[in-house]
Design a protein around this motif. Structure first.
Motif, PDB file in Angstrom:
ATOM      1  N   UNK A 166       0.816  -1.300   0.040  1.00 38.04           N
ATOM      2  CA  UNK A 166       0.001   0.167  -0.026  1.00 38.04           C
ATOM      3  C   UNK A 166       0.880   1.256   0.211  1.00 38.04           C
ATOM      4  N   UNK A 167       1.987   1.348   0.929  1.00 42.25           N
ATOM      5  CA  UNK A 167       2.898   2.254   1.010  1.00 42.25           C
ATOM      6  C   UNK A 167       3.356   2.516  -0.172  1.00 42.25           C
ATOM      7  N   UNK A 168       4.100   1.586  -0.981  1.00 42.16           N
ATOM      8  CA  UNK A 168       4.724   1.698  -2.174  1.00 42.16           C
ATOM      9  C   UNK A 168       3.835   2.159  -3.232  1.00 42.16           C
ATOM     10  N   UNK A 169       2.820   1.838  -3.387  1.00 40.84           N
ATOM     11  CA  UNK A 169       1.643   1.926  -4.508  1.00 40.84           C
ATOM     12  C   UNK A 169       1.336   3.523  -4.346  1.00 40.84           C
ATOM     13  N   UNK A 170       0.989   3.878  -3.033  1.00 42.54           N
ATOM     14  CA  UNK A 170       0.670   5.359  -2.700  1.00 42.54           C
ATOM     15  C   UNK A 170       2.082   6.342  -3.250  1.00 42.54           C
ATOM     16  N   UNK A 171       2.990   6.088  -2.897  1.00 41.11           N
ATOM     17  CA  UNK A 171       4.260   6.565  -3.013  1.00 41.11           C
ATOM     18  C   UNK A 171       4.389   6.497  -4.477  1.00 41.11           C
ATOM     19  N   UNK A 172       4.604   5.794  -5.203  1.00 39.53           N
ATOM     20  CA  UNK A 172       5.083   5.571  -6.603  1.00 39.53           C
ATOM     21  C   UNK A 172       4.237   5.416  -7.680  1.00 39.53           C
ATOM     22  N   UNK A 173       2.931   5.247  -7.425  1.00 38.34           N
ATOM     23  CA  UNK A 173       1.862   5.199  -8.282  1.00 38.34           C
ATOM     24  C   UNK A 173       1.029   6.490  -8.308  1.00 38.34           C
ATOM     25  N   UNK A 228       2.112  10.283  -3.744  1.00 35.94           N
ATOM     26  CA  UNK A 228       1.466  10.704  -2.615  1.00 35.94           C
ATOM     27  C   UNK A 228       2.840  11.207  -1.660  1.00 35.94           C
ATOM     28  N   UNK A 229       2.645  12.346  -1.111  1.00 26.46           N
ATOM     29  CA  UNK A 229       3.686  12.846  -0.268  1.00 26.46           C
ATOM     30  C   UNK A 229       3.775  11.803   1.050  1.00 26.46           C
ATOM     31  N   UNK A 230       5.049  11.727   1.521  1.00 27.67           N
ATOM     32  CA  UNK A 230       5.153  10.779   2.549  1.00 27.67           C
ATOM     33  C   UNK A 230       4.690  11.129   3.755  1.00 27.67           C
ATOM     34  N   UNK A 231       4.298  12.274   4.061  1.00 31.37           N
ATOM     35  CA  UNK A 231       3.595  13.170   5.191  1.00 31.37           C
ATOM     36  C   UNK A 231       2.288  12.606   5.020  1.00 31.37           C
ATOM     37  N   UNK A 232       1.559  12.607   3.957  1.00 27.25           N
ATOM     38  CA  UNK A 232       0.062  12.318   3.589  1.00 27.25           C
ATOM     39  C   UNK A 232      -0.103  10.734   3.975  1.00 27.25           C
ATOM     40  N   UNK A 233       0.865  10.001   3.450  1.00 26.43           N
ATOM     41  CA  UNK A 233       0.743   8.541   3.527  1.00 26.43           C
ATOM     42  C   UNK A 233       0.725   8.263   5.056  1.00 26.43           C
ATOM     43  N   UNK A 234       1.533   8.903   5.679  1.00 26.17           N
ATOM     44  CA  UNK A 234       1.838   8.640   7.196  1.00 26.17           C
ATOM     45  C   UNK A 234       0.445   8.722   7.976  1.00 26.17           C
ATOM     46  N   UNK A 235      -0.147  10.173   7.504  1.00 28.42           N
ATOM     47  CA  UNK A 235      -1.539  10.498   8.000  1.00 28.42           C
ATOM     48  C   UNK A 235      -2.404   9.492   7.746  1.00 28.42           C
ATOM     49  N   UNK A 236      -2.515   9.028   6.654  1.00 29.76           N
ATOM     50  CA  UNK A 236      -3.728   8.163   6.328  1.00 29.76           C
ATOM     51  C   UNK A 236      -3.538   6.818   6.855  1.00 29.76           C
ATOM     52  N   UNK A 237      -2.360   6.264   7.135  1.00 32.81           N
ATOM     53  CA  UNK A 237      -2.220   5.147   7.625  1.00 32.81           C
ATOM     54  C   UNK A 237      -1.847   5.147   9.271  1.00 32.81           C
ATOM     55  N   UNK A 238      -2.235   6.433   9.945  1.00 31.10           N
ATOM     56  CA  UNK A 238      -2.257   6.340  11.099  1.00 31.10           C
ATOM     57  C   UNK A 238      -0.585   6.046  11.899  1.00 31.10           C
ATOM     58  N   UNK A 239       0.545   6.404  11.123  1.00 27.98           N
ATOM     59  CA  UNK A 239       1.599   5.926  11.609  1.00 27.98           C
ATOM     60  C   UNK A 239       2.635   7.042  11.475  1.00 27.98           C
ATOM     61  N   UNK A 240       3.855   6.909  11.801  1.00 31.35           N
ATOM     62  CA  UNK A 240       4.900   7.995  11.586  1.00 31.35           C
ATOM     63  C   UNK A 240       5.263   8.127  10.490  1.00 31.35           C
ATOM     64  N   UNK A 241       6.055   9.304  10.068  1.00 33.39           N
ATOM     65  CA  UNK A 241       6.665   9.279   8.722  1.00 33.39           C
ATOM     66  C   UNK A 241       7.947   8.533   8.649  1.00 33.39           C
ATOM     67  N   UNK A 274      -5.072   0.683  -2.743  1.00 34.51           N
ATOM     68  CA  UNK A 274      -4.342   1.821  -2.208  1.00 34.51           C
ATOM     69  C   UNK A 274      -5.191   3.081  -2.306  1.00 34.51           C
ATOM     70  N   UNK A 275      -5.808   3.292  -3.544  1.00 34.32           N
ATOM     71  CA  UNK A 275      -6.379   4.461  -3.849  1.00 34.32           C
ATOM     72  C   UNK A 275      -7.632   4.707  -2.805  1.00 34.32           C
ATOM     73  N   UNK A 276      -8.311   3.588  -2.589  1.00 37.64           N
ATOM     74  CA  UNK A 276      -9.365   3.528  -1.661  1.00 37.64           C
ATOM     75  C   UNK A 276      -8.944   4.161  -0.420  1.00 37.64           C
ATOM     76  N   UNK A 277      -7.851   3.522   0.042  1.00 40.11           N
ATOM     77  CA  UNK A 277      -7.432   4.253   1.439  1.00 40.11           C
ATOM     78  C   UNK A 277      -6.962   5.635   1.431  1.00 40.11           C
ATOM     79  N   UNK A 278      -6.400   5.803   0.314  1.00 37.97           N
ATOM     80  CA  UNK A 278      -5.898   7.340   0.264  1.00 37.97           C
ATOM     81  C   UNK A 278      -7.251   8.329   0.105  1.00 37.97           C
ATOM     82  N   UNK A 279      -8.119   7.982  -0.889  1.00 36.85           N
ATOM     83  CA  UNK A 279      -9.341   8.976  -1.085  1.00 36.85           C
ATOM     84  C   UNK A 279     -10.353   8.520  -0.030  1.00 36.85           C
ATOM     85  N   UNK A 280      -9.981   8.125   1.114  1.00 34.81           N
ATOM     86  CA  UNK A 280     -11.009   8.049   2.036  1.00 34.81           C
ATOM     87  C   UNK A 280     -12.119   7.189   1.878  1.00 34.81           C
TER      88      UNK A 280
END
Lengths: 188, 367
Positions: free
Chosen positions: A138-145, A148-161, B21-27
Motif C-alpha cells: 500500500x505504501x509503495x503504491x501510494x508513493x510511486x503510483x 503521494x507525499x510521505x507525510x500524507x501517507x503517514x497520516x492516512x495510515x495513522x503511523x509516523x513518517x 491503495x487508492x481507496x485508502x488514500x481517497x478515504x
C-alpha cells in the motif's frame, strides 16, 4: 452512478459521460495530476485531457475498473507534462522527489545493459508489488503510483513518517535486488 | 534504464493493488474478510424441535453467528480462553435485549472487541451502507463511544462499496429476521472510564445506526462488563540486537502477547525524543527501521514448527521508559504453544526442560 453505467454512457456516446466522470472521478484524477505536476494549471490540463482520452478510447475499450483506467491516463499525461516542460527534477510536485528515491533502485553496473521492453518491466513491477506484504505494498503504491507525499501517507495510515520511510527504504532495496537479478543497469 | 522509465513502469502495478491503495488514500471504505461461514445444521435442527419456528429463526441466527465467530477467529483451535461467549437465550428470556444481543467479546489488552446482533435493520439500509449508513457504539449516560462495523470474516480483502455491501449481505445480515452482526471496537481505557464515571462494574452498552446526516436508531442498552484478558509476558533481559547494516543496537526489553495482539517493548538511545511531534525524522529513520524489524522479522515458533510474525506496529507510543509497539491481527494464535522466539541469529527466548529452559537473556513469565 455506478462505473458500469458511466462506461455505458461512453459507449452510447452520450454527452453525460464526461459530466458524470468529472463528478465521480474529478477529485481523484486532479489529486493524481497535482501530486505529479505540483501546479494547478498543469493538473487541470491533465484532467481535461484525461476525459478527452477516455472519450477516444471508449467504446473500443471497456475498462473493468474505471478509477484505475482513468488514473493511469492522468498519471501518464502528468508525467509527460513535467517531462515536456523539463521540470522532471526541479518541479514542485512529488515527481522529482520520487525519482530521486527511485534512482536508488537502479543497480550500478558495467555489464551490457539488458534491453527490456517497457511492457516487460511493467510486468516485473506488477509481480514484484503483488508479492509485497500488504502494508508495504500500500505504501509503495501510494508513493510511486499516486506519488503521494510521505507525510500524507503517514497520516492516512495513522503511523509516523519514519515508519513510511523505512517501509519504502526496504521495498526500494528489494526492488533493486529484483532489477539486478534481471540484469538491469543504469544507461545514463 | 533510468528512473523515469522506472516511474512509468509503475503502470504495471496490478489494477487491484492500485485500487486498494487508492481507496485508502481517497478515504473510501475497505474491509477485509476471509473464510466461509459454517452452519451447524444438527444444532439448528435440534433447536427447531425444541422451540417454536418464529423464536427459532431469531435464536438460530444468534447461535449461528456465534459459531461463525468461533470458527473464523480460531478460538478453540488456539485455546483463546479470553474469548467470552454470552448466552443468547438468557438474553431473550430476560427481555433486556429485544434489539441488541451480546454474542461474544474478547479483551486483547488494549482493545475490547464486542460482537453483537442488532435488529431490526431494514435491507434498504444495508443497501445504503457504507456511503449513507454508519454504525457506532456508546455507553448510555456518558459521552464515551466509538466505531462499530459489520462483522465480516478476517483476512479477505474487499474493494469498493458494492463488494462490501454484498459481503455484509452474505456474512453479516439475516434478511428473514432483519438481524445484522456488528463488531464494536472499544478501547479498554474508555470502558474503564465509563465504569469510573458511572460508579458501576457494568456499563449500559448501546449501538447506533446513523442513516444519512441526522436519522439515528438506537439498539439497547444492555449491561456489559469488561472481559478478562489472556496475556503471556516475556522478559528478554533486555536482549541486545545489533544491526550490522545500520550499525545500531536496539534493546528488546520484552513482549506482551495475547491471542490477538502483541506489544513489543524496545529501547534505544534517544527513543523518548523520537516519539514526540517535534522529532527529527531523518535521525529517527534508522531507529524506525529497527523498530519495524523487531515487530516484523521476529518469529514466534510453535510446537508444530509453524512460524508467526506479529507484523508491523499500528502505534508506537513511548511509555514508562520503553517504546511500546502495538500490533494486532484477526484470528487467534495459541500463545501457550510458543516454543521459541528469534530475530535472525538472536534467540530471544526458548522453551527448554525444567529450570534450564530459560535462555541467557530472557525468561518467561506466564500469567
Amino acid at each position: 452512478m455506478e462505473d458500469r453505467e458511466i462506461v455505458d454512457l461512453y459507449w452510447q456516446r452520450s454527452d453525460r459521460a464526461i459530466a458524470e466522470t468529472e463528478q465521480k472521478y474529478g477529485r481523484y484524477c486532479r489529486t493524481i495530476a497535482m501530486n505529479i505536476c505540483g501546479s494547478n494549471e498543469d493538473a487541470e490540463e491533465c484532467v481535461n485531457d484525461t476525459w478527452f482520452r477516455a472519450w477516444n478510447r471508449m467504446p473500443s475499450e471497456r475498462p473493468t475498473v474505471l478509477s484505475a483506467f482513468l488514473g493511469c491516463i492522468t498519471r501518464n499525461l502528468a508525467i509527460n507534462t513535467i517531462k515536456a516542460k523539463n521540470r522532471i527534477k526541479r518541479g514542485r510536485g512529488e515527481a522529482s522527489l520520487a525519482l530521486e528515491e527511485l534512482s536508488e533502485c537502479i543497480p550500478d553496473g558495467r555489464s551490457p545493459e539488458k534491453v527490456l521492453e517497457e511492457k516487460e518491466l511493467e510486468k516485473l513491477i506488477g509481480r514484484f508489488t503483488a508479492d509485497l506484504k500488504e502494508t508495504d505494498r500500500t505504501i509503495f503504491v501510494l508513493r510511486y503510483w499516486y506519488l503521494v507525499p510521505v507525510a500524507d501517507i503517514a497520516e492516512k495510515l495513522h503511523c509516523s513518517q519514519g515508519k513510511v520511510k523505512s517501509s519504502l527504504f526496504r521495498t526500494r532495496k528489494k526492488l533493486r535486488e529484483a532489477l539486478q537479478k534481471e540484469g538491469l543497469y543504469w544507461t545514463n | 534504464m533510468d528512473e523515469l522509465t522506472l516511474l512509468r513502469a509503475m503502470n504495471g502495478i496490478h489494477e487491484e493493488d492500485v485500487v486498494m491503495a487508492g481507496k485508502l488514500y481517497f478515504n473510501e471504505n475497505t474491509v477485509r474478510k476471509t473464510s466461509k461461514r459454517i452452519f451447524t445444521l444438527a444444532l439448528a435442527a435440534a433447536l427447531l424441535l425444541a422451540l417454536g419456528a418464529a423464536a427459532y429463526a431469531v435464536w438460530s441466527v444468534h447461535i449461528s453467528r456465534q459459531q461463525d465467530l468461533r470458527s473464523d477467529l480460531k478460538i478453540e483451535e488456539n485455546n483463546a480462553s479470553s474469548y467470552m461467549e454470552y448466552d443468547v437465550t438468557q438474553q431473550e428470556k430476560a427481555g433486556s435485549a429485544a434489539s441488541l444481543v451480546l454474542l461474544s467479546a474478547v479483551n486483547d489488552g488494549t482493545e475490547q472487541r464486542i460482537y453483537v446482533d442488532v435488529s431490526p435493520v431494514a435491507k434498504e439500509n444495508i443497501a445504503r451502507f457504507p456511503a449513507d449508513v454508519r454504525f457506532a457504539w456508546s455507553i448510555a449516560g456518558t459521552e464515551i463511544g466509538g466505531f462499530a462495523g459489520p462483522q465480516l470474516p478476517v483476512s479477505l480483502s474487499l474493494s469498493g462499496d458494492e463488494a462490501i455491501r454484498n459481503a455484509v449481505l452474505d456474512y453479516a445480515y439475516d434478511e428473514e429476521t432483519e438481524t445484522l452482526t456488528l463488531q464494536c471496537y472499544a478501547d479498554v481505557k474508555f470502558i474503564e472510564k465509563a465504569m469510573s464515571d458511572l460508579g458501576t462494574d457494568s456499563v449500559p452498552l448501546q449501538v447506533h445506526m446513523i442513516v444519512g446526516e441526522n436519522d439515528s436508531h438506537t439498539f439497547g442498552p444492555v449491561p456489559f462488563k469488561l472481559t478478562d484478558e489472556q496475556t503471556r509476558s516475556f522478559d528478554f533481559g533486555p536482549a541486545q540486537y545489533h544491526d550490522k547494516e545500520l550499525n545500531k543496537t536496539i534493546e528488546i526489553v520484552g513482549l506482551e502477547l495475547t491471542p490477538f495482539s502483541a506489544v513489543w517493548k524496545v529501547s534505544y538511545e534517544g527513543a523518548a525524543s523520537f516519539h514526540t511531534p517535534e522529532a527529527d525524522q531523518a535521525a529517527y529513520e534508522p531507529w524506525s527501521m529497527l523498530e519495524d524489524k523487531v515487530c516484523i522479522e521476529t518469529k514466534l515458533i510453535f510446537s508444530d514448527g509453524s512460524e508467526f510474525s506479529t507484523g508491523g506496529a499500528l502505534t508506537t507510543p513511548y511509555e514508562n521508559g520503553t517504546v511500546n509497539q502495538f500490533c494486532g491481527w484477526g484470528s487467534a494464535i495459541n500463545i501457550d504453544d510458543v516454543q521459541r522466539i528469534e530475530l535472525g541469529d538472536l534467540v530471544l527466548w526458548e522453551l527448554k526442560a525444567a529450570d534450564e529452559e530459560m535462555p541467557r537473556q530472557a525468561q518467561d513469565q506466564q500469567q
